[in-house]
Write a protein that holds these residues in place. Structure first.
Motif, short mmCIF file in Angstrom:
data_model
loop_
_atom_site.label_atom_id
_atom_site.label_comp_id
_atom_site.label_asym_id
_atom_site.label_seq_id
_atom_site.Cartn_x
_atom_site.Cartn_y
_atom_site.Cartn_z
N THR A 8 0.83 -1.28 0.09
CA THR A 8 -0.07 0.10 -0.02
C THR A 8 0.98 1.18 0.17
O THR A 8 1.90 1.28 0.31
CB THR A 8 -1.03 0.07 1.39
N LEU A 52 -8.04 3.66 0.03
CA LEU A 52 -8.08 3.31 1.58
C LEU A 52 -9.09 4.03 2.24
O LEU A 52 -9.57 3.62 3.19
CB LEU A 52 -7.01 3.42 2.35
N THR A 72 -0.42 4.05 5.98
CA THR A 72 -1.33 4.73 5.89
C THR A 72 -0.84 6.38 5.72
O THR A 72 0.04 6.52 6.39
CB THR A 72 -2.35 4.90 7.17
N ALA A 78 -6.47 8.47 9.22
CA ALA A 78 -5.48 7.31 9.06
C ALA A 78 -5.92 6.09 9.89
O ALA A 78 -5.72 5.00 9.33
CB ALA A 78 -4.06 7.88 9.69
N HIS A 81 -8.15 4.44 7.49
CA HIS A 81 -7.53 3.86 6.43
C HIS A 81 -6.91 2.35 7.00
O HIS A 81 -7.20 1.54 6.27
CB HIS A 81 -6.49 4.52 5.90
N ASN A 82 -6.28 2.33 8.12
CA ASN A 82 -5.78 1.19 8.63
C ASN A 82 -6.94 0.15 8.95
O ASN A 82 -7.02 -0.98 8.53
CB ASN A 82 -5.11 1.50 9.96
N SER A 120 -3.83 2.73 15.39
CA SER A 120 -3.75 1.75 14.30
C SER A 120 -2.90 0.41 14.86
O SER A 120 -2.96 -0.50 14.45
CB SER A 120 -3.39 2.47 13.07
#
Ligand SMILES: NC(=O)c1ccc[n+]([C@@H]2O[C@H](COP(=O)([O-])OP(=O)(O)OC[C@H]3O[C@@H](n4cnc5c(N)ncnc54)[C@H](OP(=O)(O)O)[C@@H]3O)[C@@H](O)[C@H]2O)c1
Length: 291
Positions: A8, A52, A72, A78, A81-82, A120
């Motif tokens: 990613t 994401l 991320t 963030a 996204h994680n 995360s």
């Protein structure tokens, strides 16, 4: 059978270096990108388009993958996204997640990025797959943001006062990530590695190294938070990022980043790259006309 590794953040600084570090390894690389047109260059990775931000866009990229490199981008979303990536990985039966966190990530970190990364990190530790977390220190490559000023004026301005930072070359982060991903999934499971360069440096010392390598005088100019904020906003940097950078700068100015670890040497069997290596290898970007 070769393992399939999904990268990613594939167009960004760290993941690009990781793809380079994995070149030639016996595995199938996949790159997750938001726009296919941005996945340029001679890459050995198969490109998958996904965002994401959008959980529904992710399953095809994760299907049939054994290992996920999870990066991320900085921003308030963030943890979402994680979460989207971890869920897509679980649903696809992924075996291992190797996550890029950040130096000092903790629920009580003095910067929002560190606190978001801590969320995360916790999620990753409980994701039900094998996991490893990398927490790199300040990137030497951040100095490339100052390359225009250094070339044009022989100075660079940061609101870091006399901070000392155990800064690291991104190529070493990438090589550590590649080491973890190429080793057996059990080998680094449950480990959180804090990665630094070999020395804790002031920006005066960085300027000294730039001067030596470039053969002309380069000076670090400490500036106030307000002055730096004005410059960054003037360059179009989003306010949230400017706030985040200011929080890091204040932490570094109070000695928060003044440490190194032996982890890169332990993982790679060689010392991490020094600032001298970084400056030499990027001399052209800083305005050197030598070959
Ligand atoms: N800079 C430092 O000193 C430092 C130190 C420690 C840790 N870190 C951590 O390093 C990370 C940033 O790494 P980096 O510098 O390599 O990042 P970067 O160069 O800014 O690249 C970010 C990557 O994320 C992608 N991306 C952005 N939004 C996305 C989305 N919604 N869905 C999928 N992909 C998306 C970007 O793709 P596009 O091409 O589509 O934009 C790009 O590939 C952050 O987590 C930061 O906290 C940084």
């Amino acid at each position: 059978m070769s393992r399939t590794v999904l990268i990613t953040g594939a167009t960004g600084t760290v993941s690009t270096a990781l793809i380079n570090a994995m070149e030639g390894a016996d595995l199938d690389l996949r790159a997750l990108v938001r726009e296919e047109s941005r996945a340029d260059g001679p890459r050995s990775a198969e490109v998958f388009v996904g965002d994401l931000d959008d959980a529904r866009s992710l399953p095809p990229a994760f299907e049939g993958v054994q290992d996920v490199w999870l990066l991320t981008p900085n921003g308030p979303r963030a943890p979402e996204h994680n979460m989207n990536a971890v869920w897509a990985a679980r649903q696809a039966g992924v075996e291992r997640v190797v996550r890029l966190s950040a130096v000092g990530a903790a629920h009580d970190a003095p910067n929002r990025s560190g606190r978001l990364h801590a969320l995360s990190d916790r999620e990753t530790e409980r994701c039900g797959m094998r996991w490893t977390i990398l927490r790199p220190h300040w990137f030497m490559q951040n100095l490339l943001n100052e390359a225009g000023d250094i070339s044009a004026t022989g100075t660079f301005s940061l609101n870091m006062a006399s901070a000392r930072i155990g800064m690291i070359d991104v190529r070493d982060i990438a090589e550590c990530a590649a080491r973890v991903l190429l080793d057996d999934p059990d080998r680094h499971h449950g480990e959180t590695y804090t990665l630094t360069g070999p020395r804790s440096l002031t920006f005066d010392e960085v300027a000294g190294r730039l001067s030596l390598t470039l053969g002309r005088s380069i000076t670090y100019l400490p500036v106030s938070d307000d002055a730096k904020r004005k410059t960054l906003l003037g360059h179009g940097v989003p306010g949230w990022i400017v706030d985040m950078l200011e929080e890091y700068a204040q932490a570094y100015a109070s000695a928060w980043g003044d440490f190194t670890t032996d982890t890169v040497a332990d993982l790679l069997g060689r010392p991490p790259r020094d600032i001298a290596d970084f400056v030499r290898d990027h001399a052209t970007a800083f305005g050197s006309t030598d070959d």
